[in-house]
Every structure is written in structure tokens, then in C-alpha cells.
Write a protein that holds these residues in place. Structure first.
Motif, PDB file in Angstrom:
ATOM      1  N   UNK A 285       1.056  -1.230  -0.002  1.00  9.53           N
ATOM      2  CA  UNK A 285       0.038  -0.076  -0.150  1.00  9.53           C
ATOM      3  C   UNK A 285       0.951   1.110  -0.036  1.00  9.53           C
ATOM      4  N   UNK A 286       0.730   2.033  -1.107  1.00  8.47           N
ATOM      5  CA  UNK A 286       1.564   3.291  -1.169  1.00  8.47           C
ATOM      6  C   UNK A 286       0.963   4.605  -0.553  1.00  8.47           C
ATOM      7  N   UNK A 287      -0.352   4.250  -0.220  1.00  9.62           N
ATOM      8  CA  UNK A 287      -1.186   5.503   0.130  1.00  9.62           C
ATOM      9  C   UNK A 287      -1.690   5.170   1.712  1.00  9.62           C
ATOM     10  N   UNK A 288      -1.569   6.173   2.675  1.00 13.13           N
ATOM     11  CA  UNK A 288      -2.282   5.675   3.820  1.00 13.13           C
ATOM     12  C   UNK A 288      -3.755   5.415   3.669  1.00 13.13           C
ATOM     13  N   UNK A 289      -4.552   5.948   2.762  1.00 17.56           N
ATOM     14  CA  UNK A 289      -5.951   5.684   2.741  1.00 17.56           C
ATOM     15  C   UNK A 289      -5.869   4.132   2.359  1.00 17.56           C
ATOM     16  N   UNK A 290      -5.340   3.584   1.901  1.00 18.92           N
ATOM     17  CA  UNK A 290      -5.478   2.050   1.575  1.00 18.92           C
ATOM     18  C   UNK A 290      -5.021   1.137   2.686  1.00 18.92           C
ATOM     19  N   UNK A 291      -4.782   1.602   3.846  1.00 21.14           N
ATOM     20  CA  UNK A 291      -4.602   0.649   5.158  1.00 21.14           C
ATOM     21  C   UNK A 291      -6.045   0.659   5.757  1.00 21.14           C
ATOM     22  N   UNK A 292      -6.229  -0.634   6.204  1.00 25.92           N
ATOM     23  CA  UNK A 292      -7.248  -0.855   6.886  1.00 25.92           C
ATOM     24  C   UNK A 292      -7.017  -0.368   8.483  1.00 25.92           C
TER      25      UNK A 292
ATOM     26  N   UNK B 206      10.392  -6.591   6.999  1.00 24.35           N
ATOM     27  CA  UNK B 206       9.367  -5.828   6.337  1.00 24.35           C
ATOM     28  C   UNK B 206       9.893  -5.368   5.097  1.00 24.35           C
ATOM     29  N   UNK B 207       9.023  -5.384   4.031  1.00 21.86           N
ATOM     30  CA  UNK B 207       9.526  -5.062   2.793  1.00 21.86           C
ATOM     31  C   UNK B 207       8.372  -4.448   1.937  1.00 21.86           C
ATOM     32  N   UNK B 208       8.590  -3.494   0.736  1.00 19.49           N
ATOM     33  CA  UNK B 208       7.658  -3.197  -0.043  1.00 19.49           C
ATOM     34  C   UNK B 208       7.886  -4.075  -1.311  1.00 19.49           C
ATOM     35  N   UNK B 209       7.086  -3.779  -2.459  1.00 19.97           N
ATOM     36  CA  UNK B 209       7.095  -4.783  -3.512  1.00 19.97           C
ATOM     37  C   UNK B 209       7.730  -4.215  -4.778  1.00 19.97           C
ATOM     38  N   UNK B 210       8.601  -3.102  -4.782  1.00 23.71           N
ATOM     39  CA  UNK B 210       9.566  -2.447  -5.727  1.00 23.71           C
ATOM     40  C   UNK B 210      10.355  -1.740  -4.923  1.00 23.71           C
TER      41      UNK B 210
ATOM     42  N   UNK C  63       8.786   1.244  -4.331  1.00 22.93           N
ATOM     43  CA  UNK C  63       7.803   1.376  -3.178  1.00 22.93           C
ATOM     44  C   UNK C  63       8.295   1.197  -1.835  1.00 22.93           C
ATOM     45  N   UNK C  64       9.365   0.570  -1.914  1.00 21.34           N
ATOM     46  CA  UNK C  64      10.135   0.523  -0.703  1.00 21.34           C
ATOM     47  C   UNK C  64      10.800   2.011  -0.162  1.00 21.34           C
ATOM     48  N   UNK C  65      11.036   2.989  -0.933  1.00 21.54           N
ATOM     49  CA  UNK C  65      11.206   4.029  -0.598  1.00 21.54           C
ATOM     50  C   UNK C  65      10.321   4.701   0.034  1.00 21.54           C
ATOM     51  N   UNK C  66       8.897   4.631  -0.875  1.00 20.15           N
ATOM     52  CA  UNK C  66       7.832   5.402  -0.509  1.00 20.15           C
ATOM     53  C   UNK C  66       7.407   4.816   0.764  1.00 20.15           C
ATOM     54  N   UNK C  67       7.754   3.481   1.131  1.00 21.95           N
ATOM     55  CA  UNK C  67       6.971   3.025   2.408  1.00 21.95           C
ATOM     56  C   UNK C  67       7.863   3.278   3.518  1.00 21.95           C
ATOM     57  N   UNK C  68       9.359   3.575   3.288  1.00 23.90           N
ATOM     58  CA  UNK C  68      10.132   3.941   4.278  1.00 23.90           C
ATOM     59  C   UNK C  68       9.625   5.384   4.922  1.00 23.90           C
ATOM     60  N   UNK C  69       9.159   6.243   3.695  1.00 19.44           N
ATOM     61  CA  UNK C  69       8.823   7.484   4.335  1.00 19.44           C
ATOM     62  C   UNK C  69       7.352   7.560   4.858  1.00 19.44           C
ATOM     63  N   UNK C  70       6.481   6.600   4.286  1.00 24.16           N
ATOM     64  CA  UNK C  70       5.226   6.661   4.805  1.00 24.16           C
ATOM     65  C   UNK C  70       5.316   6.199   6.295  1.00 24.16           C
ATOM     66  N   UNK C  71       5.850   5.255   6.627  1.00 24.25           N
ATOM     67  CA  UNK C  71       6.044   4.587   8.017  1.00 24.25           C
ATOM     68  C   UNK C  71       7.089   5.268   8.959  1.00 24.25           C
TER      69      UNK C  71
ATOM     70  N   UNK D  24      13.345  10.115  14.689  1.00 25.26           N
ATOM     71  CA  UNK D  24      14.687  10.250  14.909  1.00 25.26           C
ATOM     72  C   UNK D  24      15.525   9.613  14.006  1.00 25.26           C
ATOM     73  N   UNK D  25      15.025   8.902  13.035  1.00 21.69           N
ATOM     74  CA  UNK D  25      15.752   8.125  11.883  1.00 21.69           C
ATOM     75  C   UNK D  25      15.321   9.086  10.444  1.00 21.69           C
ATOM     76  N   UNK D  26      16.201   9.073   9.535  1.00 22.47           N
ATOM     77  CA  UNK D  26      15.680   9.473   8.542  1.00 22.47           C
ATOM     78  C   UNK D  26      15.087   8.396   7.693  1.00 22.47           C
ATOM     79  N   UNK D  27      14.278   8.635   6.641  1.00 25.32           N
ATOM     80  CA  UNK D  27      13.287   7.656   5.872  1.00 25.32           C
ATOM     81  C   UNK D  27      14.273   6.536   5.273  1.00 25.32           C
ATOM     82  N   UNK D  28      15.343   6.854   4.951  1.00 26.62           N
ATOM     83  CA  UNK D  28      16.571   5.844   4.112  1.00 26.62           C
ATOM     84  C   UNK D  28      17.110   4.779   5.316  1.00 26.62           C
ATOM     85  N   UNK D  29      16.630   4.952   6.622  1.00 24.26           N
ATOM     86  CA  UNK D  29      17.365   4.457   7.755  1.00 24.26           C
ATOM     87  C   UNK D  29      15.824   3.337   8.345  1.00 24.26           C
ATOM     88  N   UNK D  30      14.978   3.422   7.753  1.00 29.44           N
ATOM     89  CA  UNK D  30      13.707   2.935   8.284  1.00 29.44           C
ATOM     90  C   UNK D  30      13.814   1.462   7.768  1.00 29.44           C
TER      91      UNK D  30
END
Length: 877
Positions: free
Chosen positions: A326-333, A390-394, A397-405, A411-417
Motif C-alpha cells: 500500500x503506497x497511500x495511507x488511505x489504503x490501509x485498514x 518488512x518489505x515493499x514490492x518494488x 515502493x520500498x522508498x515510499x514505504x520508508x517515508x510513509x512509515x 529520529x531516523x531519516x527515511x532511508x534508515x527505516x
């Protein structure tokens, strides 16, 4: 008169044909053409009428025909050959078994069992337990796991109405229908107990009710797929409907489905492995957060076995993998927190004084799904908190997910998630046309297509004459056009047209015209109607006298999505126009059968989502496997693997605030590409009528993308990057911890050690502080490579120096002194200051030129953590 109930009665098979039964119920037939051909030979007309369903075929074929076949030595010989082949497939060592043999020592031994949870599975059209990409991906995961020999057990729900069937009204509005499915008429068997009774899974519901579910098993090659079914007499009427529809109902209905899938799914696995004598799964893989409650159920099991909550959590996390799609918060249950309290709280469901998850504190369950809004419970957050990996599916999408979550790792930059990525793949035997598979066998000189997993095998395509590649593409396009004409006729008749006014369909579409496909679910972000942004420009492309194009469009909108239905209606109304209806169509009731024809026959696969909202988008992969060229926004997998020669990139205006302006720009870019690049290349022919430049792009697409887009590559990646490390982590935490005198030198001692460490760290962390940082060693004018020495004093609040890592973090700085693309350097513990603070030091050459800055940070460290960022704790100077 209307029947009260329908059910399927299968024919009694004569002795020589007994092997038809196991061939029909193992869904391997869905990707094995020789087996499909065998069933078709029973009665070709009936085979077409039942939609290529062996179980339905055996339910309708006459006893006389079966007796005739039993005496047909040629048919019986084919049957026995295929039965032996299936038995060999199910028993011979495959890639995973070779991996096990190659493993050296327990640390690298593959898991003995893997549990894979998904809310939908698209294995075959005869088992309509899917709605779109998530389910098709799950089905392809199972098939490739089977082909590779993984000891995987899959878990989901059996929806008695599946996903809806789609039709169109006369004015182009989507209508839904929900045909009831008869499990006895599907390739399924019930899980039966030792006394011959159906196994029933039991869960407590609010108000003291019990939810029961029986377990159907679909055999997907080597992989058992367990599907829980609540439509049984033991349930009250309301609870019988829990598994009625896929993605139907309100949130109350939804949470019951997810509780059944997660908690009931674990209980189904325990019953199945016990009855079948199989090892319990070591690794649990959540395909999206829908089944997140499985982690809470596993914690309950371990508490019941004598562990405390935190130790149980350490065991569960070590062995759990979570994949987000899910690359958008609205798509999460997200459920109301009070609803979760009602199902899991002390005043919630009770049977004999126990709760749904006895021993699991409500506040800990709520903490798994906590987010910024305290009234909401977030299933994706729960999945991430219960999984060590945990992983994204491209890649994108992995980069998007690190920012999203990122909020879960403050305290961590998105790249370190700690969310990685494994790009999805597709199952070639399911989606590649028989002509391509046969060509592959010819080039390999073998019936075994396993070598296609290796990149070198695809280089053999260089041996194939361009005219032969073009002949295959032309064959497939012609077959698609024939199928489209038949579907167009059926659709117009269903919408109320008279047969007498449909003569135009006989010449609609053209097997020699450039054919573009666009088929997918219809949420707004996929922009079904971008192609209509300039209708006159599209019409000009469709009707060009010398170089026309034709568009085949399909897709379903969610029943509750009125906006999506309106988009479909726009397409249908345009396609209904008399001047263009022979060049553009919207085909209703998109499913796996239709999709396969489209992937085989379309020359170009169009995809124009709002970037970066397409997590992966595997439909374009399936087209590429058939020599189709992608014309796509660089999103999902296409952002990763587009190389300039395997299709075309639609320039994107992502980031533009004006959405209408963005759509205008991207639609104009789409038209430009069609006019100036795609169409000319398709129609530029040599003296033999072969578009040589086009065919070379087809060849390059197959060679460059073929080995990448395979689901076998994806499943191998999951095995090596996630399943093996998770199994290793599990074995580490269940070992006795510490030395022989340690309080942890008992079973699960290492998990207890980790749990105790985590408790101490979380208590101490608010007081962990970098109290002082000194730097020295630099010259007056620092140069690139000059050595910088940093010394930091750190208050560890009772933690030992070896229980943390201290890092110097260096990077270029922007105008606000924010570090950009920082690099971290470990600092060594060198002593204790008079103040009691610990001293850490590092010397490093300056890795950057320009405006450079540094800071120091502290992270928790333990041998059983997957990474020092896992706990989301950091203390910055």
C-alpha cells in the motif's frame, strides 16, 4: 421452479480413468497445458462451456463417454503419463531441496515450514477467490513456491460469493452480481479429523457467541492452500455470513474476517500440520496487514506454553515477515480502537471465563496498532510492530514505504527505516502464451523450463529469426481479436441490443492493427480516463487511415466506489460512439481468463497511474513476458527496469499541485509518444512486412525483462533475504541464552534475554544522552580526505557500552544545517570519564567536499536484533 440449493455430483470414474480425479483437484493443471489438453480431449465443446474447469467437466460428462475413454488405449496412456508426471513433480527434489542440501550448519538451514497469509488468492479462474493484483500476486507466489519446492502452507478465507461479476447497463454503468459458489464443485477438499469429522476452528465473539469455520484445502501443486469457511450450520445466521464476500460489508464485518483470517488461520495451520504429520511452520509471512492478528494469536500460544508476553513477542517478531503493498495511507485498514477493545478486551468475548486471546493484555494489543490518532487501530502498524523483517514490492515502493512509515522510527531519516523491497514477479507458465513456452523449450532443448530462471538462458533468443518472432506476435494478436469480437457481442446483447443491429462487430477491430491494452482495477489513482483527456486527438489516432491504433480496456471498480464507476461509464460512452466503436472497447467482467488473452495479444501495455501510487503493477510484467512493449509512467516496477529499449516512458509531472494541469501534461505526453514513437515504429516494415525495429524491441524486452519479472526470482529473493534470516533468528531466540549460570540458560533463554534487554533499554532510553562532543585533527583548511577525530561522552543510564552503538554521522548540510545523504562511522569505546559517562572515539577521512557537518548518535545494540534501528530508538547529540 427454483431450486432451494445447488450442489455438484461428480461422475464415478471407471478404473482405468481413476487418475483423472487427482489430476482434476490439484490446481497444477491450471499451469500445465498437457493436462489441460487431456481434459479438453474428453469433450472439446463441454470443455469450452465449463470454462476449462476439470472438476466441472467431470461433473457433467456422461458415463457412456467415460466408458468409451476407458477403452481408448491412447487416452489412457496419456492419462497415466500425466499422472506419473504429476507424482514426479510432487516428490522429486527441487531448488529448495538442493538449497537444504547445500546448507552448512543450523545457522543457514532453510526453514522447515513457511506459513503465508493473504486475504485473497488468484490461483485460477475456476476458484474466484481474488479481486485484483494482491490476489494474483499471492497466487503466483504459491505456484512458484511449488515449482521451487518450498515447504509453504498458505492461509486465507473461502468467500462463498467470491468477488463480484461485472456487467454494464445500457448507459454504461457498472452492475454487480454475486453468484453463489458451491465448494463441492470446486477443486477443494475438506480438512477431516481422525474420526472422519470436519475439523472446526473456533473463535469467541462479543456477547459470548462462538464463530466456527471449517477448512477447505486447495492443492496448488505442492502447496496446500487452507481456506476458512464460516457458512456452516454450527454458526448463528449473522456469523455464517462472515466469509460471504471478498471486500464486502462494513468495518464490523471486516474485522470479523481479519480476526478469522489471522487468529483462525493460525489455528487452522496447527490442526492441518498435526493431522498431516508436517512440521510446524518456523516463518510466518503476512501478505499485507489484513492477517496481522496472527501475531497476537502466536503470542497467546507461547504465553499458554509458559512464556511471559515480552519473551513471546521476541519469538514472534524474529520469525515474522510483513509485506506492504500500500503506497497511500488511505489504503490501509484502520478500525475504531473501541471496536478492537470490544473484541479483545476483558469485557469482550468470553467462553468459560476466557477471552478471545486469554493471557494477552488488551493494552498491548492496542499498542500494536497505535498511530497518531488514538481513536484508530492501524493494521499496517500492527504488521510492522509484529515483524522483524518488512518489505515493499518494488524499489520505488520500498522508498515510499520508508517515508510513509517513518513515524514508527522517530529520529531516523527515511532511508534508515528498516523496510526493504523485493520486486514482485509473475508466474510464467500461467501467463506466457503456449507459443512462447514452446519456443523456450525448443531453444533450451528440454521440456524443463527451469533454466529460464537464469539470465544466460534468455540470450538464446538471439538465434530466433525476426520473422518468426513477428509471426508469434501476429498469431497472438489475431487470437485476441477473435476473443474480443465474441466478448463485444455478448456485452452488447446483455445491455439490451438486438442481434440484428450487431453486424458491425464481425469486422470490428483488426488483427493487423497496433493493439494497446489497458486493464486493471479502477481506483482513481490509476486514471482509467487519462486517454480521454483530449477525445478528438484520441479519435484521430484510432481512425488514422494508414496507421490506426485500437484500444482494449477492462477493469472493475469497487462496488462502493461511485467515482470509479463514473470513470468506467465515461470510457463506455466514448467507446459506444458509432464512429469509433470498431477501434475502442470496454470489456466487462475482467478476470484471469480475459487478462491472459490481453497479455498474450496486446502489442503495447498502457499504464498511467499517479506516480508514486502504483506499488508495483505486475500487469505490465505479464505483457512483457509475451513480447508486449510497455508504455508507462515510471512507477512501481517500471521505474526500476525501464531501460529505454524495452518500451516507452511517459514523462511525469508528479509534484505539480494543480491535478488538472498534471493530467493535461501527462495526457499530452502520452499522445505525443503514440504519434511520434510508438505508431511509426510498429508500421515501419521491411520488404517482407516485418517491423524490424519493433521486433528488435520485442526481442530485447524478452531478454532484458524475462528473467527479472519471474515469480521464481521473487520467491527465491524472499527465501534468501527473508525466510532464511527469519528462521535463523527464530532458532537463535529459542536457544538457551547466556552462560550455564545465567538466568536465561533455559529453553527460550535467548528470547528471554532479548525481552529483558528491550525492557531495560526502553526504561533507560529517555535518560541516554550525548553530553559532550569534541573534534580535532583537521588542518586550518580541510581538504577532501583530511582526517577528523571525534570524541563523545555519553550517559548510558545504566546500560553497558556493549549494549549500544555510538556513531559519528557526517554529510553535506543544507541551508538549515540538515544533513543530506549522511554516512555513519562507528565510534569505539575508549574508557570512562570522571563524571561516569562513557567515552567513544572515531577517526575518519572527510568523505565529502563542500559544506559538511557532523553529529553523534547512540542506538541500542543486541546480537538478536535484525539491526540497530529495529527498536526505533535513537539519542542524538
Amino acid at each position: 421452479m427454483k431450486a432451494l440449493r445447488r450442489f455438484t455430483v461428480r461422475a464415478h470414474l471407471p478404473g482405468p480413468l481413476a487418475a483423472l480425479e487427482p489430476l482434476s483437484v490439484n490446481l497444477r493443471w491450471s499451469w500445465d497445458k498437457p493436462t489441460q489438453d487431456l481434459f479438453e480431449a474428453i469433450d472439446p465443446q463441454m470443455w469450452a462451456r465449463v470454462g476449462g474447469d476439470p472438476v466441472a467437466m467431470l461433473g457433467q460428462v456422461t458415463p457412456a463417454r467415460l466408458e468409451e475413454l476407458a477403452g481408448d488405449e491412447s487416452f489412457v496412456s496419456r492419462l497415466h503419463t500425466l499422472a506419473a508426471d504429476l507424482d514426479d513433480y510432487l516428490t522429486r527434489p527441487l531448488w529448495y531441496q538442493e538449497l537444504s542440501e547445500d546448507a552448512t550448519g543450523a545457522a543457514t538451514e532453510p526453514p522447515k515450514g513457511i506459513a503465508y497469509f493473504s486475504m485473497e488468492f488468484g490461483v485460477a479462474e475456476v476458484l474466484p477467490n481474488y479481486s485484483g493484483g494482491l490476489g494474483i500476486l499471492a497466487g503466483d507466489h504459491l505456484k512458484s513456491a511449488s515449482d521451487l519446492g518450498l515447504p509453504l502452507i498458505a492461509v486465507g478465507l473461502l468467500y462463498r460469493s467470491g468477488y463480484f461479476r461485472q456487467s454494464l447497463s445500457a448507459d454504461g454503468w457498472q452492475h454487480e452480481s454475486y453468484p453463489a459458489l458451491d465448494p463441492q464443485g470446486l477443486p477443494l477438499r475438506l480438512l477431516i479429523g481422525r474420526q472422519g469429522e470436519p475439523v472446526l476452528i473456533q473463535l469467541a465473539m462479543p456477547g459470548g457467541a462462538l464463530l466456527y469455520a471449517q477448512v477447505w484445502i486447495a492443492q496448488v501443486g505442492r502447496i496446500p492452500l487452507l481456506l476458512l469457511d464460516s457458512d456452516i450450520p454450527e454458526n448463528e445466521h449473522e456469523l455464517r455470513t462472515v466469509t460471504d464476500r471478498l471486500y464486502g460489508g462494513d468495518q464490523e464485518h471486516r474485522i470479523k474476517q481479519e480476526i478469522l483470517a489471522g487468529i483462525g488461520g493460525v489455528r487452522a495451520i496447527r490442526a492441518f500440520t498435526d493431522l498431516e504429520g508436517l512440521p510446524a511452520p518456523e516463518v510466518f509471512h503476512m501478505n499485507e496487514g489484513h492477517a496481522g492478528f496472527l501475531g497476537a494469536e502466536r503470542i497467546r500460544e507461547l504465553i499458554e506454553a509458559g512464556l511471559d508476553f515480552d519473551t513471546a513477542l521476541a519469538v514472534v517478531r524474529a520469525s515474522t515477515v510483513f509485506t506492504t503493498h500500500t503506497p497511500v495511507a488511505a489504503g490501509i485498514d484502520r478500525f475504531p480502537a473501541e471496536m478492537v477493545e470490544r473484541y479483545f478486551g476483558p469485557d469482550g468475548p468470553s467462553v468459560g471465563g476466557s477471552r478471545l486471546l486469554p493471557g494477552v493484555p488488551l493494552d498491548r494489543i492496542l499498542a500494536f496498532g497505535a498511530e497518531d490518532d488514538p481513536t484508530k487501530f492501524n493494521m499496517a502498524h500492527m504488521g510492522l510492530r509484529l515483524a522483524q523483517r518488512a518489505n515493499g514490492v518494488s524499489l520505488l515502493h520500498g522508498r515510499v514505504s520508508r517515508e510513509m512509515f517513518n513515524e514508527l522510527w522517530p529520529g531516523f531519516d527515511p532511508d534508515e527505516v528498516p523496510i526493504g523491497s523485493i520486486t514482485n514477479g509473475v508466474h510464467a507458465p500461467t501467463w506466457a502464451a503456449p507459443q512462447w513456452l514452446e519456443l523456450g523449450r525448443e531453444l533450451l532443448g528440454s521440456q524443463d523450463l527451469a533454466p529460464l530462471r537464469e539470465t544466460e538462458s534468455w540470450s538464446k533468443l538471439q538465434q530466433v529469426d525476426p520473422a518468426h518472432l513477428w509471426w508469434i506476435r501476429s498469431q497472438l494478436r489475431a487470437a485476441l481479436i477473435a476473443d474480443v469480437r465474441a466478448r463485444v457481442r455478448r456485452s452488447w446483447l446483455e445491455r439490451g441490443a438486438a442481434d440484428a443491429e450487431l453486424g458491425w462487430i464481425a469486422t470490428a477491430f483488426d488483427p493487423d492493427v497496433l493493439t494497446i491494452g489497458f486493464a486493471r482495477r479502477v481506483p482513481t489513482y490509476k486514471r482509467l480516463t487519462l486517454m480521454l483527456r483530449d477525445p478528438e486527438r484520441l479519435k484521430k489516432l484510432l481512425l488514422d487511415e494508414e496507421r490506426p491504433i485500437q484500444l482494449i480496456v477492462a477493469g472493475k471498480s469497487h462496488p462502493a466506489d461511485e467515482g470509479g464507476k463514473a470513470l468506467i461509464q465515461q470510457i463506455v460512452r466514448f467507446a459506444d460512439r458509432e464512429d469509433v466503436r470498431h477501434r475502442i472497447v470496454f470489456l466487462p467482467d475482467y478476470d484471469m481468463s480475459m487478462a491472459r488473452k490481453l497479455y498474450h495479444g496486446c502489442d503495447v501495455w498502457l499504464n498511467n497511474p499517479l506516480r508514486p501510487l502504483e506499488a508495483c503493477g505486475t500487469s505490465g510484467m505479464k505483457s512483457a513476458l509475451n513480447g508486449g512493449l510497455n508504455l508507462s509512467i515510471r512507477d512501481g516496477w517500471w521505474d526500476e527496469w525501464f531501460d529505454g529499449e524495452n518500451g516507452w516512458e511517459i514523462p511525469t509531472a508528479d509534484g505539480l499541485a494543480d491535478e488538472g494541469r498534471r493530467d493535461d501534461l501527462e495526457a499530452a505526453a502520452l499522445y505525443d509518444l503514440l504519434e511520434r514513437a510508438v505508431v511509426p515504429k510498429f508500421y515501419d516494415r521491411d520488404e517482407s512486412g516485418v517491423p524490424t525495429r519493433w521486433v528488435e524491441m520485442v526481442r530485447h524486452t524478452l531478454q532484458a525483462l524475462g528473467p527479472k519479472v519471474l515469480a521464481s526470482r521473487m520467491v527465491r529473493d524472499y527465501t534468501q533475504k527473508y525466510y532464511l534470516p527469519a528462521a535463523t533468528a527464530l532458532r537463535a531466540v529459542i536457544e538457551p541464552g547466556g552462560d550455564s549460570d545465567s538466568q536465561f540458560a533455559v529453553p527460550f533463554g535467548s528470547a528471554r534475554e532479548l525481552a529483558e534487554y528491550r525492557r531495560r533499554v526502553e526504561l533507560a532510553w529517555p535518560r541516554v544522552e550525548v553530553t559532550d562532543v569534541d573534534s580535532y585533527g583537521l588542518p586550518d583548511v580541510p581538504l577532501l580526505g583530511s582526517e577528523l577525530t571525534l570524541t563523545a561522552q555519553v550517559a548510558l543510564a545504566g546500560l553497558r557500552p556493549d549494549e549500544v552503538v555510538v556513531q559519528a554521522v557526517l554529510g553535506r548540510v543544507d541551508g538549515g544545517d540538515l544533513l543530506m545523504d549522511p554516512a555513519s562511522v562507528p565510534m569505539n569505546h575508549t574508557g570512562t570519564a570522571d563524571s561516569g559517562n562513557e567515552i567513544f572515539t572515531a577517526t575518519t577521512p572527510l568523505p565529502f567536499a563542500g559544506s559538511v557537518g557532523y553529529t553523534v548518535r547512540v542506538l541500542p545494540h543486541h546480537r538478536l536484533l535484525a539491526g540497530d534501528n529495529e527498536l526505533g530508538l535513537v539519542a542524538l547529540a
